[in-house]
Design an enzyme around this catalytic site. Structure first.
Site, PDB file in Angstrom:
ATOM      1  N   SER A 139       0.869  -1.188   0.000  1.00  0.00           N
ATOM      2  CA  SER A 139       0.000   0.000   0.000  1.00  0.00           C
ATOM      3  C   SER A 139       0.898   1.228   0.000  1.00  0.00           C
ATOM      4  O   SER A 139       1.944   1.235   0.665  1.00  0.00           O
ATOM      5  CB  SER A 139      -0.865   0.013   1.266  1.00  0.00           C
ATOM      6  N   TYR A 152      -2.761  -1.131  10.095  1.00  0.00           N
ATOM      7  CA  TYR A 152      -2.689  -1.476   8.664  1.00  0.00           C
ATOM      8  C   TYR A 152      -1.359  -1.030   8.060  1.00  0.00           C
ATOM      9  O   TYR A 152      -0.687  -1.798   7.358  1.00  0.00           O
ATOM     10  CB  TYR A 152      -3.867  -0.804   7.948  1.00  0.00           C
TER      11      TYR A 152
HETATM   12  P1  NAD Z   1     -11.027  -6.168  -1.604  1.00  0.00           P
HETATM   13  O1  NAD Z   1     -11.564  -6.135  -0.215  1.00  0.00           O
HETATM   14  O2  NAD Z   1     -11.894  -5.718  -2.748  1.00  0.00           O
HETATM   15  O3  NAD Z   1     -10.509  -7.645  -1.918  1.00  0.00           O
HETATM   16  C1  NAD Z   1      -9.730  -8.353  -0.977  1.00  0.00           C
HETATM   17  C2  NAD Z   1      -9.989  -9.838  -1.185  1.00  0.00           C
HETATM   18  O4  NAD Z   1      -9.186 -10.551  -0.235  1.00  0.00           O
HETATM   19  C3  NAD Z   1     -11.440 -10.240  -0.915  1.00  0.00           C
HETATM   20  O5  NAD Z   1     -11.904 -11.070  -1.963  1.00  0.00           O
HETATM   21  C4  NAD Z   1     -11.383 -10.990   0.410  1.00  0.00           C
HETATM   22  O6  NAD Z   1     -12.360 -12.009   0.528  1.00  0.00           O
HETATM   23  C5  NAD Z   1      -9.973 -11.568   0.369  1.00  0.00           C
HETATM   24  N1  NAD Z   1      -9.469 -11.834   1.715  1.00  0.00           N
HETATM   25  C6  NAD Z   1      -9.582 -11.043   2.813  1.00  0.00           C
HETATM   26  N2  NAD Z   1      -9.017 -11.634   3.868  1.00  0.00           N
HETATM   27  C7  NAD Z   1      -8.526 -12.821   3.437  1.00  0.00           C
HETATM   28  C8  NAD Z   1      -7.847 -13.888   4.078  1.00  0.00           C
HETATM   29  N3  NAD Z   1      -7.572 -13.855   5.388  1.00  0.00           N
HETATM   30  N4  NAD Z   1      -7.487 -14.966   3.334  1.00  0.00           N
HETATM   31  C9  NAD Z   1      -7.779 -15.019   2.000  1.00  0.00           C
HETATM   32  N5  NAD Z   1      -8.438 -14.041   1.350  1.00  0.00           N
HETATM   33  C10 NAD Z   1      -8.808 -12.957   2.062  1.00  0.00           C
HETATM   34  O7  NAD Z   1      -9.666  -5.332  -1.552  1.00  0.00           O
HETATM   35  P2  NAD Z   1      -8.832  -4.525  -2.691  1.00  0.00           P
HETATM   36  O8  NAD Z   1      -9.169  -3.099  -2.566  1.00  0.00           O
HETATM   37  O9  NAD Z   1      -8.925  -5.213  -3.996  1.00  0.00           O
HETATM   38  O10 NAD Z   1      -7.362  -4.696  -2.089  1.00  0.00           O
HETATM   39  C11 NAD Z   1      -6.487  -5.738  -2.496  1.00  0.00           C
HETATM   40  C12 NAD Z   1      -5.126  -5.508  -1.865  1.00  0.00           C
HETATM   41  O11 NAD Z   1      -4.646  -4.204  -2.232  1.00  0.00           O
HETATM   42  C13 NAD Z   1      -5.149  -5.541  -0.337  1.00  0.00           C
HETATM   43  O12 NAD Z   1      -3.974  -6.158   0.141  1.00  0.00           O
HETATM   44  C14 NAD Z   1      -5.166  -4.069   0.034  1.00  0.00           C
HETATM   45  O13 NAD Z   1      -4.620  -3.808   1.299  1.00  0.00           O
HETATM   46  C15 NAD Z   1      -4.328  -3.468  -1.070  1.00  0.00           C
HETATM   47  N6  NAD Z   1      -4.599  -2.040  -1.285  1.00  0.00           N
HETATM   48  C16 NAD Z   1      -5.731  -1.599  -1.890  1.00  0.00           C
HETATM   49  C17 NAD Z   1      -5.937  -0.241  -2.077  1.00  0.00           C
HETATM   50  C18 NAD Z   1      -7.137   0.312  -2.782  1.00  0.00           C
HETATM   51  O14 NAD Z   1      -7.192   1.521  -3.020  1.00  0.00           O
HETATM   52  N7  NAD Z   1      -8.124  -0.494  -3.149  1.00  0.00           N
HETATM   53  C19 NAD Z   1      -4.981   0.678  -1.623  1.00  0.00           C
HETATM   54  C20 NAD Z   1      -3.840   0.205  -0.987  1.00  0.00           C
HETATM   55  C21 NAD Z   1      -3.650  -1.164  -0.832  1.00  0.00           C
END
Ligand code: NAD
Length: 249
Positions: A139, A152
């Site tokens: 992130s 986080y």
């Molecule tokens: P999201 O919530 O849309 O998808 C996350 C997925 O991970 C979900 O399908 C969930 O079921 C799965 N998941 C959660 N906990 C789990 C576990 N313990 N074991 C297996 N699967 C699990 O999230 P996103 O926005 O697509 O984010 C994806 C990654 O990108 C994450 O690591 C998040 O921290 C990172 N991220 C996202 C953003 C953003 O702007 N969306 C910004 C910074 C970092």
């Protein structure tokens, strides 16, 4: 059958985008995901396009035994795992003094121990092949910080350090390890947080403050991931590649 790639948390958002892209690139993609319905749905979407995908749902990456069982199943069904994308993650917002030990531990377990367990499970396949690619989705907050997210941000900063250290160790084996730190990507997770006012502005307001004037899309991260797992990226390891429209650079 192409090389096999595991994408964790690919039932939604960024991981789903990466799974679609790697399948189109010719990888057999295994969706290792907590939500079994979402895992099967994404695998079905990919297969409907004529590409290879398998769903391994109901797996919590913070549980080593579940991770090992999932990896073994993928290995038996699809062959050795040569690409791992550690994308599964959770994000909550809490004022620092309201963070409980349980919340802190859960955050580190999913976002940091999860990638550690997954890497330990697949690296032997990569080492034997003399070729491997690991991409950790961290992130941009690891660098900028984010209020109400000390737990986080600590987990994601840990993942960046983990990436750099592992890259040094695995380079001689032909395995690269890099991290993509998303900034503000339009996913259900991010929309929900923005709608609840937790990002200090709407999606549109943030987009207006982003040099390229739009939120990120899962496809943006997927394109960078596609390159990092390619043969051509063999001289790139231990790197943090910002895909953020010019924010946090
Ligand atoms: P999201 O919530 O849309 O998808 C996350 C997925 O991970 C979900 O399908 C969930 O079921 C799965 N998941 C959660 N906990 C789990 C576990 N313990 N074991 C297996 N699967 C699990 O999230 P996103 O926005 O697509 O984010 C994806 C990654 O990108 C994450 O690591 C998040 O921290 C990172 N991220 C996202 C953003 C953003 O702007 N969306 C910004 C910074 C970092």
């Amino acid at each position: 059958m192409g090389r096999t790639a595991i994408v964790t948390g690919a039932g939604s958002g960024i991981g789903r985008g990466i799974a679609h892209r790697l399948a189109a690139d010719g990888f057999t993609v295994a969706i290792v995901e907590l939500n079994p319905v979402a895992a099967e749905q994404v695998a079905e979407e990919i297969r409907a396009k004529g590409y290879a995908a398998t769903a391994v749902g109901g797996i919590d990456v913070s549980d080593r035994a579940q991770v090992n069982a999932a990896v073994q199943r993928v290995r038996e069904e699809c062959g050795p795992i040569l690409v791992l994308v550690n994308n599964a993650g959770i994000a909550t917002f809490k004022k620092f003094l309201n963070i409980t030990d349980d919340l802190w531990d859960r955050m580190l377990a999913v976002n940091l121990s999860g990638p550690y367990y997954c890497c330990q499970a697949v690296v032997p396949d990569m080492a034997e092949a003399g070729w491997g690619r690991i991409v950790n989705i961290s992130s941009s907050s690891w660098q900028s910080g984010q209020q109400f997210q000390t737990h986080y941000v600590a987990s994601k900063a840990g993942l960046v350090g983990f990436t750099k250290a592992l890259a040094l160790e695995l380079g001689p084996a032909g395995i690269t390890v890099n991290t993509l730190p998303p900034g503000f990507v339009d996913t259900p997770n991010m929309r929900d947080a923005a709608d609840r006012g937790l990002f200090g502005g709407t999606v549109e307001e943030h987009a207006a403050r982003t040099p390229v004037r739009r939120p990120g899309r899962p496809e943006d991260l997927a394109a960078a991931c596609s390159f990092l797992v390619s043969d051509e990226a063999s001289y790139i390891t231990g790197q943090v590649l910002g895909v953020n429209g010019g924010r946090n650079t």
